[in-house]
Design an enzyme around this catalytic site. Structure first.
Site, mmCIF file in Angstrom:
data_model
loop_
_atom_site.group_PDB
_atom_site.id
_atom_site.type_symbol
_atom_site.label_atom_id
_atom_site.label_comp_id
_atom_site.label_asym_id
_atom_site.label_seq_id
_atom_site.Cartn_x
_atom_site.Cartn_y
_atom_site.Cartn_z
ATOM 1 N N ALA A 1 2.446 8.642 1.852
ATOM 2 C CA ALA A 1 2.296 7.971 1.427
ATOM 3 C C ALA A 1 1.437 7.271 -0.289
ATOM 4 C CB ALA A 1 1.344 6.737 2.490
ATOM 5 N N CYS A 2 2.021 6.265 -0.218
ATOM 6 C CA CYS A 2 1.924 6.065 -1.644
ATOM 7 C C CYS A 2 1.194 5.957 -2.288
ATOM 8 C CB CYS A 2 3.299 5.100 -2.609
ATOM 9 S SG CYS A 2 2.470 3.106 -1.762
ATOM 10 N N LEU A 3 0.109 6.301 -3.494
ATOM 11 C CA LEU A 3 -1.434 6.074 -4.089
ATOM 12 C C LEU A 3 -1.434 4.785 -3.539
ATOM 13 C CD1 LEU A 3 -0.245 8.472 -7.371
ATOM 14 C CD2 LEU A 3 -1.661 9.029 -6.258
#
Length: 249
Positions: free
Chosen positions: A166-168
């Site tokens: 999952a993105c930062l």
């Protein structure tokens, strides 16, 4: 309908490509089916460098050209302010950029790697994809995450056992403003753990504290390497806390 049949019907498509398990298999399947597929990777502040490296490696492996689009997602106030539906605005921003570039390149159909295991009701970004008329062939063909991993392994794709990512931005509490500085701190901290051999983990920002969520099977290693972890993350977080419950997918 199976994937082969999808690409027989849609033989000229643009793919929003992340380099993860799902979009990697989709790119491979399109090439195998002889489809004209344009692969677009959007490099924003939310993606760490290793994701782009994996995307380039996979594209080369399957013989596809990968076009990298630079995108400033933090220029969108509804993304930077980090509301509960941030993913909707982010997905609109990112896939809007892909759609614009793909149209210039002659692609009128846009696809993504959403699979049959993804719960549309739990993903604000799904609404954005629908509005942009993005097709999700893996989901439409009934392929689950487990199916895709098995097919990827059979195809010899190195992404077959790659942990879901999952993105930062997901490391930052809802409602807390997202800044480039904060994202780089998180990326730096996670790079340290990755170089130490950990995988499928998260470093979540909780004020000046870095909350480490590591799979239960790696917990013993984390405890043994306690001093090294604290020292390695010192440039990024004042204090480091280990979540003893362990990270669950």
């Amino acid at each position: 309908m199976n994937i082969q049949e999808f690409f027989e019907t849609n033989n000229k498509v643009a793919l929003g490509f992340s380099g993860g398990v799902d979009s990697s298999y989709l790119l491979y399947a399109a090439k195998e089916a002889g489809a004209d597929i344009g692969a677009y990777y959007v490099k924003s502040q939310f993606q760490p460098q290793f994701e782009l490296d994996d995307a380039l490696k996979l594209a080369e492996h399957v013989g596809a050209e990968l076009k990298v689009l630079e995108c400033d997602v933090l220029s969108e106030p509804k993304v930077a302010s980090n509301p509960s539906d941030r993913c909707y605005y982010c997905k609109r921003h990112i896939f809007g950029a892909v759609a614009d570039r793909a149209a210039k390149d002659g692609y009128g159909v846009l696809i993504d790697g959403t699979n049959a295991s993804d719960d549309a009701g739990d993903r604000p970004g799904t609404k954005a994809l629908g509005e942009l008329k993005v097709l999700s062939p893996l989901r439409d063909c009934g392929l689950t995450k487990d199916d895709i991993r098995a097919l990827s392994k059979e195809a010899g794709l190195f992404t077959w056992n790659k942990p879901s990512y999952a993105c930062l931005a997901t490391r930052i509490p809802e409602g807390e403003e997202i800044t480039d500085k904060t994202l780089r701190r998180i990326e730096g901290a996670e790079d340290v753990l990755r170089m130490m051999g950990f995988s499928d983990f998260r470093v979540r920002k909780r004020g000046d504290i870095g909350l480490l969520q590591i799979p239960e099977c790696q917990m013993v290693s984390a405890v043994k390497l306690n001093e090294e972890i604290v020292l390695g993350l010192k440039p990024y977080f004042k204090d480091v806390v280990l979540d003893l419950v362990g990270r669950r997918r």
